[in-house]
Design a protein around this motif. Structure first.
Motif, mmCIF file in Angstrom:
data_model
loop_
_atom_site.group_PDB
_atom_site.id
_atom_site.type_symbol
_atom_site.label_atom_id
_atom_site.label_comp_id
_atom_site.label_asym_id
_atom_site.label_seq_id
_atom_site.Cartn_x
_atom_site.Cartn_y
_atom_site.Cartn_z
ATOM 1 N N ASP A 1 -8.453 1.354 -3.955
ATOM 2 C CA ASP A 1 -7.614 0.581 -4.376
ATOM 3 C C ASP A 1 -6.062 0.585 -3.586
ATOM 4 O OD1 ASP A 1 -6.288 2.687 -5.461
ATOM 5 O OD2 ASP A 1 -6.086 2.388 -7.281
ATOM 6 N N ASP A 2 -4.910 0.616 -4.057
ATOM 7 C CA ASP A 2 -4.021 0.363 -3.233
ATOM 8 C C ASP A 2 -3.150 1.699 -3.263
ATOM 9 O OD1 ASP A 2 -4.895 -2.611 -2.911
ATOM 10 O OD2 ASP A 2 -2.078 -2.587 -4.150
ATOM 11 N N PHE A 3 -3.630 2.006 -4.094
ATOM 12 C CA PHE A 3 -3.273 3.575 -3.860
ATOM 13 C C PHE A 3 -4.447 4.855 -3.505
ATOM 14 C CE2 PHE A 3 -1.006 1.538 -7.592
ATOM 15 C CZ PHE A 3 -0.102 1.762 -7.013
ATOM 16 N N GLY A 4 -5.740 4.362 -3.289
ATOM 17 C CA GLY A 4 -6.420 5.252 -2.460
ATOM 18 C C GLY A 4 -7.827 5.320 -3.270
ATOM 19 N N SER B 1 -7.776 13.713 2.199
ATOM 20 C CA SER B 1 -7.329 13.241 2.023
ATOM 21 C C SER B 1 -7.384 12.782 0.166
ATOM 22 C CB SER B 1 -8.342 11.485 1.939
ATOM 23 O OG SER B 1 -7.549 10.973 1.296
ATOM 24 N N THR B 2 -7.159 12.143 -0.896
ATOM 25 C CA THR B 2 -7.112 12.427 -2.143
ATOM 26 C C THR B 2 -7.737 11.189 -2.783
ATOM 27 O OG1 THR B 2 -5.094 11.095 -2.668
ATOM 28 C CG2 THR B 2 -4.517 12.979 -1.834
ATOM 29 N N ARG C 1 -3.518 21.678 4.330
ATOM 30 C CA ARG C 1 -3.494 23.050 4.376
ATOM 31 C C ARG C 1 -2.657 23.705 5.179
ATOM 32 N NH1 ARG C 1 -5.695 20.152 -0.090
ATOM 33 N NH2 ARG C 1 -7.782 21.277 -1.179
ATOM 34 N N ASP D 1 -7.644 17.098 -4.046
ATOM 35 C CA ASP D 1 -7.467 17.065 -2.321
ATOM 36 C C ASP D 1 -8.025 18.122 -2.213
ATOM 37 O OD1 ASP D 1 -5.766 17.536 -0.648
ATOM 38 O OD2 ASP D 1 -4.478 16.538 -1.434
ATOM 39 N N MET E 1 0.836 -1.281 0.350
ATOM 40 C CA MET E 1 0.115 0.570 -0.012
ATOM 41 C C MET E 1 0.999 1.070 0.264
ATOM 42 S SD MET E 1 -3.160 -0.266 0.491
ATOM 43 C CE MET E 1 -3.888 0.616 1.295
ATOM 44 N N ALA E 2 1.029 2.377 -0.844
ATOM 45 C CA ALA E 2 2.057 3.688 -1.042
ATOM 46 C C ALA E 2 0.491 4.524 -1.342
ATOM 47 C CB ALA E 2 2.163 3.199 -2.242
ATOM 48 N N LEU E 3 -0.410 4.972 -0.303
ATOM 49 C CA LEU E 3 -1.477 5.407 -0.101
ATOM 50 C C LEU E 3 -1.419 6.971 -0.696
ATOM 51 C CD1 LEU E 3 -4.041 5.206 2.562
ATOM 52 C CD2 LEU E 3 -4.381 4.183 0.153
ATOM 53 N N ARG E 4 -1.341 7.856 -1.946
ATOM 54 C CA ARG E 4 -1.301 8.951 -2.062
ATOM 55 C C ARG E 4 -1.037 10.113 -1.057
ATOM 56 N NH1 ARG E 4 -0.226 12.617 -6.687
ATOM 57 N NH2 ARG E 4 -0.640 15.421 -5.964
ATOM 58 N N GLU E 5 -0.348 10.928 -0.300
ATOM 59 C CA GLU E 5 -0.302 11.740 0.758
ATOM 60 C C GLU E 5 -1.741 12.974 0.630
ATOM 61 O OE1 GLU E 5 1.197 11.313 3.414
ATOM 62 O OE2 GLU E 5 1.592 8.981 2.685
ATOM 63 N N PRO E 6 -2.551 13.180 1.323
ATOM 64 C CA PRO E 6 -3.076 14.761 0.985
ATOM 65 C C PRO E 6 -1.591 15.783 1.283
ATOM 66 C CG PRO E 6 -3.338 13.621 2.973
ATOM 67 C CD PRO E 6 -2.544 12.609 2.926
ATOM 68 N N ALA E 7 -1.971 17.144 1.140
ATOM 69 C CA ALA E 7 -1.650 17.857 0.728
ATOM 70 C C ALA E 7 -2.676 18.504 1.939
ATOM 71 C CB ALA E 7 -1.923 19.329 -0.376
ATOM 72 N N GLU F 1 -12.729 7.844 2.705
ATOM 73 C CA GLU F 1 -11.623 6.606 2.510
ATOM 74 C C GLU F 1 -12.338 5.370 3.986
ATOM 75 O OE1 GLU F 1 -7.404 7.724 1.884
ATOM 76 O OE2 GLU F 1 -7.286 6.963 4.220
ATOM 77 N N VAL G 1 -5.588 13.989 -9.618
ATOM 78 C CA VAL G 1 -5.576 13.495 -8.105
ATOM 79 C C VAL G 1 -6.832 15.024 -8.146
ATOM 80 C CG1 VAL G 1 -4.940 13.469 -6.485
ATOM 81 C CG2 VAL G 1 -3.758 12.593 -8.711
#
Ligand SMILES: [Zn+2]
Lengths: 305, 391
Positions: free
Chosen positions: B355-358, B298-299, A9, B294, A1-7, B236, B292
């Motif tokens: 999925d694995d990326f979100g 989360s995204t 604020r 955001d 799992m490599a979840l995208r990091e949120p930005a 999520e 993407v």
């Protein structure tokens, strides 16, 4: 799992107050910067007045640019290099102070005396109009209030269980817990007060931002952890700036190298472009090695210890 | 324990009525899933295959094991009649096994037990779980439309949509045309639940029973579909949604975005002139965007089709092709698209899968959205004053 990091604020003052770095778990783990105000940031979204960028290093094969972003709470460095070609092109195109938003990764350099120097490596950047800025500030302010509330509740009652924070993202609750634990003595009222300037921009009563500060800001914070080292007298602002520049260039060279080391000769050359003589560079290297910040396991090849 | 030798003519039993017994039974069921496995026979160490999977007759589903099965493939969806079936128990649930004594023969939908919707228990959407079966459901049709899918070599029409009952939403897929229309209130029996891309999905087939019911028994369509945006962190935590509204800023454009080429037969992306299914093909130009979005918590990746890409970009497919003719570098098109969309505040509605990326959202709609600055400023001022008062 490599979840995208949120930005996250956030604002310059929150980044500048953050000095605790954490590495996530697993392979290719991300690095996070923990703030005293409830954020655990890898990626951030900032907005403010961006100065004209300056180039760091004259090697045309490895361009690297830096600009300063000012918001009502403070100033932060924004950088872009060859590995972010789009962001670099966008940064280069900024002429004079312009209102802009930046999404990027936080980067922390720690000096030998507990000084934290934080910059944001831009992934995307664009100029925006005033209404967009106010809307971005409204988001960031609202989320900052949310996070400060979490921190406040946990500071009062550290044993509050997770299910008492209905609706709050679990990552925020976790970050707030860590903030309270890792920054037990930080005064959060000062940050709250700094946010008033942001509120005034959202309200439209304070549209003008202060001009960019002449030099990158270095913020010193009292940490709950013992300082890394240094029985010697605290270095001057100038020494700290040199140290930051040294580490900045070192990190950049390491990032761009294939073997994870910076070449000493190249480093000295690049530092000369920052106005640092070879002697000063040697002196800095000695000091940083002595402090265990930098090591030279192969002659002429440097990396962070 | 039942005494006596097995009867020569065992009675047909519905799957929901299966009980562990020494008496073999007769069942009629559809093979919902099947997989061939191998084992070494202890007697001679030779490799033997067996089948294992799930059977359903509309009243319940049970695991089955088929020892010494035919060598030919047994397709999912096949309806069978099996006589001399052993019922065992595994972890508190009945299971059936077919041995050399079992007679397995093909059967038709008419042989499946008629499921009387009053006979099976009532369930709400929130109570459905993967493999749920043998229930009845009352819900309103929120979305429905036909879709052509390829099953093996064959093209089949399925009807897909979303149902809502006030406790939740569930996607459905029907192999049979029940002439469903949006806003209708229906009672369904004889459907089963499977997992599709990590989300439960209701599957209806020719044995399912659909009846229209009084629409007043269910909340109106507007109350069933969400209208306010949900935070991406909550979405999520929920593992996605059948229909969600999200709002955020576009922070990145992911490849492949911009001009893409698709197989003329299956629409799969063509790479190097090759389709993974159809070999060398002449790709058809198309536009798409993977954005993407955001919201700070989360995204979510928005998978945007051509019409939506054209409207967000302000460039049509023909114009994009014309630009490519003038400067033959497709990355310029991607940059132009990125310049146009990154930083935009968008609101999107659609199905969200993890999925694995979100999270991934397949939008029904995407639109730029503004901010009520005066309202937000007042709200923030109040929070500021309240915090100051408390401090
Ligand atoms: Zn194809």
């Amino acid at each position: 799992m490599a979840l995208r990091e949120p930005a996250w604020r956030t604002f310059a003052a929150e980044l500048n107050a953050a000095m605790q770095e954490e590495r996530g778990t697993g392979e290719r783990a991300a690095t996070y910067l923990l703030s005293p105000y409830g954020a655990r940031m890898n990626r951030v979204l900032l907005a403010g007045t961006l100065s004209s960028p300056e180039t760091i290093g004259k090697d045309p094969a490895q361009p690297f640019w830096r600009a300063r972003l000012v918001d009502p709470t403070g100033t932060i460095s924004v950088t872009a290099g060859a590995f972010q070609p789009r962001a670099m092109a966008q940064l280069q195109s900024v002429q004079g102070p312009r209102t802009a938003m930046v999404v990027g990764k936080v980067h922390l350099y720690r000096g030998n005396d507990g000084t934290a120097y934080i910059s944001v490596r831009a992934e995307s950047l664009r100029t925006i109009d005033e209404l967009t800025l106010r809307a971005l500030y409204a988001d960031a302010l609202s989320q900052s209030f949310d996070r400060l509330e979490l921190v406040g509740r946990l500071a009062t009652d550290p044993n509050l269980p997770d299910d008492r924070f209905d609706g709050a993202p679990t990552a925020w609750v976790r970050a707030a817990r860590d903030s309270v634990r890792r920054y037990p003595t930080v005064d959060r009222a000062g940050y709250r007060a700094a946010l008033k300037g942001v509120l005034e921009v959202v309200e439209g009563t304070h549209a003008v931002l202060p001009p960019p500060a002449p030099t990158p800001t270095h913020v010193r914070i009292t940490s709950s952890e013992p300082p890394a080292a240094a029985p010697r007298a605290a270095p001057s602002a100038e020494e700290r700036a040199h140290e930051s520049a040294f580490l900045d260039v070192l990190d950049e060279l390491v990032d761009n190298s294939s073997d994870g080391y910076a070449d000493l000769k190249e480093l000295v050359q690049r530092l000369a472009e920052h106005g640092l003589s070879a002697e000063m560079a040697e002196e800095l290297l000695d000091r940083l090695q002595e402090d265990g910040v930098v090591e030279e396991p192969i002659v002429g090849r440097l990396r962070r210890a | 324990m039942i005494e006596g030798p097995p009867s020569s003519e065992p009675a047909e039993v519905r799957l929901k009525d299966l009980r562990v017994s020494d008496v073999p039974v007769q069942i009629v069921a559809r093979i919902v899933s099947v997989e061939r496995r191998e084992y070494s026979r202890p007697a001679d160490g030779r490799r033997r295959s067996f089948l294992t999977g799930l059977l359903s007759d509309g009243t319940a589903s049970v695991r089955f094991t088929w020892w010494e099965p035919p060598n030919d493939e047994v397709d999912r969806g096949t309806i069978i009649r099996a006589q001399n079936v052993q019922v065992r128990e595994y972890q508190g649930r009945p299971e059936v096994s077919f041995s050399f004594r079992t007679r397995v023969a093909p059967a038709g939908p008419a042989d499946l037990p008629k499921v009387d919707s009053e006979e099976v228990p009532f369930r709400t959407i929130s109570e459905l779980q993967s493999r749920s079966e043998g229930f009845r459901l009352e819900a309103r049709v929120l979305r429905v439309g036909p879709k052509v899918v390829t099953v093996g070599a064959e093209q089949r029409q399925v009807y897909e949509g979303i149902l809502g009952d006030g406790t939740g939403l569930v996607a459905f897929s029907s192999w049979s045309d029940f002439h469903l229309a949006p806003n209708e209130a229906i009672r369904i029996a004889g459907a089963y639940v499977r997992t599709f891309r990590g989300r439960p999905q209701l599957v209806l087939d020719e044995t399912s029973i659909v009846a229209r019911i009084d629409p007043g028994r269910l909340p109106p369509i507007e109350a069933l579909l969400p209208s306010a945006p949900r935070s991406l962190a909550r979405l999520e935590a929920a593992g996605g949604s059948e229909s969600a509204v999200v709002e955020g800023l576009v922070v990145a454009l992911l490849p492949p975005s911009g001009l893409v080429y698709r197989c003329p037969t299956c629409r799969r992306p063509v790479s190097g002139g090759l389709c993974s299914q159809h070999g060398a093909v002449k790709g058809v130009a198309d536009l798409r965007a993977r954005l993407v979005l955001d919201d700070g918590t989360s995204t979510v990746t928005l998978n945007i089709d051509r019409p939506m890409t054209e409207s967000l970009w302000g460039v049509t497919l023909d114009e994009a092709l014309e630009r490519l003719r003038r400067s033959p570098d497709p990355s310029l098109l991607e940059s132009s698209l990125a310049d146009e969309v990154v930083g935009r505040r968008l609101r999107a509605r659609g199905r969200v899968f993890p999925d694995d990326f979100g999270l991934n959202l397949y939008p029904e709609s995407v639109e730029p959205v503004g901010v009520e600055l005066d309202e937000r400023a007042k709200e923030l001022r109040n929070r500021w004053e309240a915090a100051r008062g408390a401090a």
